[in-house]
Design an enzyme around this catalytic site. Sequence first.
Site, PDB file in Angstrom:
ATOM      1  N   LYS A  52      37.775  33.059  31.600  1.00  0.00           N
ATOM      2  CA  LYS A  52      37.969  33.377  33.137  1.00  0.00           C
ATOM      3  C   LYS A  52      38.789  32.706  33.375  1.00  0.00           C
ATOM      4  CE  LYS A  52      34.769  35.429  35.425  1.00  0.00           C
ATOM      5  NZ  LYS A  52      34.874  36.724  35.006  1.00  0.00           N
ATOM      6  N   TYR A  80      27.443  49.608  46.753  1.00  0.00           N
ATOM      7  CA  TYR A  80      27.251  50.473  47.434  1.00  0.00           C
ATOM      8  C   TYR A  80      27.744  51.533  46.471  1.00  0.00           C
ATOM      9  CZ  TYR A  80      30.447  53.955  49.893  1.00  0.00           C
ATOM     10  OH  TYR A  80      30.887  54.735  50.241  1.00  0.00           O
ATOM     11  N   GLY A 129      28.339  45.228  48.107  1.00  0.00           N
ATOM     12  CA  GLY A 129      29.893  44.903  48.137  1.00  0.00           C
ATOM     13  C   GLY A 129      30.547  46.332  47.233  1.00  0.00           C
ATOM     14  N   HIS A 130      31.225  45.623  46.637  1.00  0.00           N
ATOM     15  CA  HIS A 130      31.612  47.062  45.450  1.00  0.00           C
ATOM     16  C   HIS A 130      30.752  47.593  44.897  1.00  0.00           C
ATOM     17  CE1 HIS A 130      35.184  45.071  46.258  1.00  0.00           C
ATOM     18  NE2 HIS A 130      36.278  46.176  46.945  1.00  0.00           N
ATOM     19  N   VAL A 131      30.415  46.895  43.950  1.00  0.00           N
ATOM     20  CA  VAL A 131      28.895  47.317  42.810  1.00  0.00           C
ATOM     21  C   VAL A 131      27.840  48.244  43.753  1.00  0.00           C
ATOM     22  CG1 VAL A 131      28.159  47.203  40.871  1.00  0.00           C
ATOM     23  CG2 VAL A 131      29.650  45.993  41.106  1.00  0.00           C
ATOM     24  N   GLY A 141      22.632  43.126  47.696  1.00  0.00           N
ATOM     25  CA  GLY A 141      24.192  43.123  47.612  1.00  0.00           C
ATOM     26  C   GLY A 141      24.657  44.441  47.580  1.00  0.00           C
TER      27      GLY A 141
HETATM   28  P1  NAD Z   1      31.317  42.507  45.558  1.00  0.00           P
HETATM   29  O1  NAD Z   1      32.216  40.483  46.455  1.00  0.00           O
HETATM   30  O2  NAD Z   1      32.446  43.738  46.429  1.00  0.00           O
HETATM   31  O3  NAD Z   1      30.210  41.651  46.663  1.00  0.00           O
HETATM   32  C1  NAD Z   1      28.977  41.313  46.984  1.00  0.00           C
HETATM   33  C2  NAD Z   1      28.637  41.686  47.390  1.00  0.00           C
HETATM   34  O4  NAD Z   1      27.219  40.351  47.785  1.00  0.00           O
HETATM   35  C3  NAD Z   1      28.861  40.827  49.143  1.00  0.00           C
HETATM   36  O5  NAD Z   1      28.783  42.756  50.408  1.00  0.00           O
HETATM   37  C4  NAD Z   1      28.424  40.304  49.460  1.00  0.00           C
HETATM   38  O6  NAD Z   1      27.587  40.134  51.420  1.00  0.00           O
HETATM   39  C5  NAD Z   1      26.988  40.267  49.388  1.00  0.00           C
HETATM   40  N1  NAD Z   1      26.096  39.006  48.876  1.00  0.00           N
HETATM   41  C6  NAD Z   1      26.820  37.497  49.083  1.00  0.00           C
HETATM   42  N2  NAD Z   1      25.964  36.865  48.886  1.00  0.00           N
HETATM   43  C7  NAD Z   1      24.209  37.758  49.002  1.00  0.00           C
HETATM   44  C8  NAD Z   1      23.236  37.341  49.442  1.00  0.00           C
HETATM   45  N3  NAD Z   1      22.729  35.854  49.047  1.00  0.00           N
HETATM   46  N4  NAD Z   1      22.366  38.220  49.307  1.00  0.00           N
HETATM   47  C9  NAD Z   1      22.600  39.737  49.909  1.00  0.00           C
HETATM   48  N5  NAD Z   1      24.110  39.974  49.581  1.00  0.00           N
HETATM   49  C10 NAD Z   1      25.394  38.953  48.753  1.00  0.00           C
HETATM   50  O7  NAD Z   1      31.165  41.440  44.109  1.00  0.00           O
HETATM   51  P2  NAD Z   1      30.952  42.795  43.147  1.00  0.00           P
HETATM   52  O8  NAD Z   1      31.977  43.026  42.773  1.00  0.00           O
HETATM   53  O9  NAD Z   1      30.018  44.033  44.053  1.00  0.00           O
HETATM   54  O10 NAD Z   1      29.409  42.168  42.309  1.00  0.00           O
HETATM   55  C11 NAD Z   1      28.834  42.257  42.194  1.00  0.00           C
HETATM   56  C12 NAD Z   1      27.748  41.645  42.018  1.00  0.00           C
HETATM   57  O11 NAD Z   1      27.475  42.036  40.429  1.00  0.00           O
HETATM   58  C13 NAD Z   1      28.520  39.793  40.934  1.00  0.00           C
HETATM   59  O12 NAD Z   1      27.755  39.178  40.947  1.00  0.00           O
HETATM   60  C14 NAD Z   1      30.222  40.078  40.323  1.00  0.00           C
HETATM   61  O13 NAD Z   1      30.123  38.721  39.715  1.00  0.00           O
HETATM   62  C15 NAD Z   1      29.037  41.518  39.333  1.00  0.00           C
HETATM   63  N6  NAD Z   1      30.048  41.945  38.733  1.00  0.00           N
HETATM   64  C16 NAD Z   1      30.701  42.564  39.099  1.00  0.00           C
HETATM   65  C17 NAD Z   1      31.436  43.128  38.121  1.00  0.00           C
HETATM   66  C18 NAD Z   1      32.762  44.659  38.805  1.00  0.00           C
HETATM   67  O14 NAD Z   1      32.934  45.463  38.131  1.00  0.00           O
HETATM   68  N7  NAD Z   1      33.298  44.315  40.143  1.00  0.00           N
HETATM   69  C19 NAD Z   1      31.825  43.742  37.179  1.00  0.00           C
HETATM   70  C20 NAD Z   1      31.160  42.506  36.408  1.00  0.00           C
HETATM   71  C21 NAD Z   1      29.702  41.660  37.019  1.00  0.00           C
END
Ligand code: NAD
Length: 346
Positions: free
Chosen positions: A86, A189, A185-187, A183
């Site tokens: 990482k 949604y 965010g990307h995932v 949450g």
């Molecule tokens: P992202 O940053 O796009 O979305 C995270 C969302 O969570 C944001 O909208 C943020 O405002 C919200 N958030 C933050 N703190 C919060 C809280 N206390 N309560 C409610 N909402 C809150 O991230 P992502 O890419 O959607 O990933 C989401 C999670 O999944 C992360 O923990 C990431 O490490 C994990 N993850 C993501 C991927 C990937 O492919 N993107 C892969 C493996 C793991």
Amino acid sequence: MNTTFHDELLRYAESLGFGDLHIKLDHATDLCAIVAIHSTKRGPALGGCRLMEYDSMAEATRDALRLARGMSYKAAICNLALGGGKTVVVKPKQIKDRVAFFEAIGRFVNELGGRYITAIDSGTDMLDMDIINTQTPYVTTISKHNGDPAPFTATGVRVGIQAAVKFKLNKDTLDNVRVAIQGAGHVGYLLAKQLSELGAHITMCDKNVENLQRCVDEFKVQTVALDKIYEVDCDVFAPCAVGSVLNDQTISVLKASIIAGSANNQLGEMHHGRVLFERDILYAPDYLINAGGLIHAYAEYYNNSFEEAEEHILHIADQLLEVFELSAREKKPTSEIVDSIAASRL
Ligand code: NAD
């Protein structure tokens, strides 16, 4: 960092079985980055490049160590020929020149000679990876390959939820299944999109109002306040925001009988896996259910077939079912089952 803390950090790294830890300070760009390589036994260490604010270098280093180890376990449980690593970049107050900043990260990654491959993570995107790619080939999730991992992660989580619902609730569909997603965010949604298409009732929260509103507008989800998400009367709780959300306080108020979401390091402490087991809450271990993005990034890096990668992602459901069955048979928490399988492969 004082000597005591320094010693403590090294002991922590040693206890997690670390091989190497690299730090780069580049004063011209204000870069302060850490690359933690947990293991290269199965192959080069692949893991994202996280850009976040940290209160101290010690905190950032701990995060890098914890996350890199998680990547080794994720690759091992999915049988990918990868190790775990990482990059954690301490976000400066202001990034003066984002191109120069990511070029410096690219040079840092390149100096490691391919032992470590970087990718998108929280705070970085495909354009940042493209800049890194101008300095090093050891990067994946670049825009040339349309490499955003979120859609693949969301699909893995969706099939994982379907497997958990089948196992725990004996239901073959998600019709009327109630899911609380933390949450948007990307995932979160994309998961809400897939689940709403399958007839699930969704409740969501997010501290980003725009992200949340988009899900309300597009999928008609219900919303709750941030601290009320744990208490939602639902079948599935899907943590898709931050880590350490499953702890003594939250577990005691959870109404869901299934936990299945994308966030990394969901358990506050390892023993919370057992607490969930004893409360008869089915926990889909985070690094297995959220491995879709890694499986796709691996295929992208090695130019493997995306069709095979997709099949592998759908297979997360079968893997989870095996873990759930083993857990029931051996009367052991699912978190301990996956840890012992992954550890035996490292
Ligand atoms: P992202 O940053 O796009 O979305 C995270 C969302 O969570 C944001 O909208 C943020 O405002 C919200 N958030 C933050 N703190 C919060 C809280 N206390 N309560 C409610 N909402 C809150 O991230 P992502 O890419 O959607 O990933 C989401 C999670 O999944 C992360 O923990 C990431 O490490 C994990 N993850 C993501 C991927 C990937 O492919 N993107 C892969 C493996 C793991």
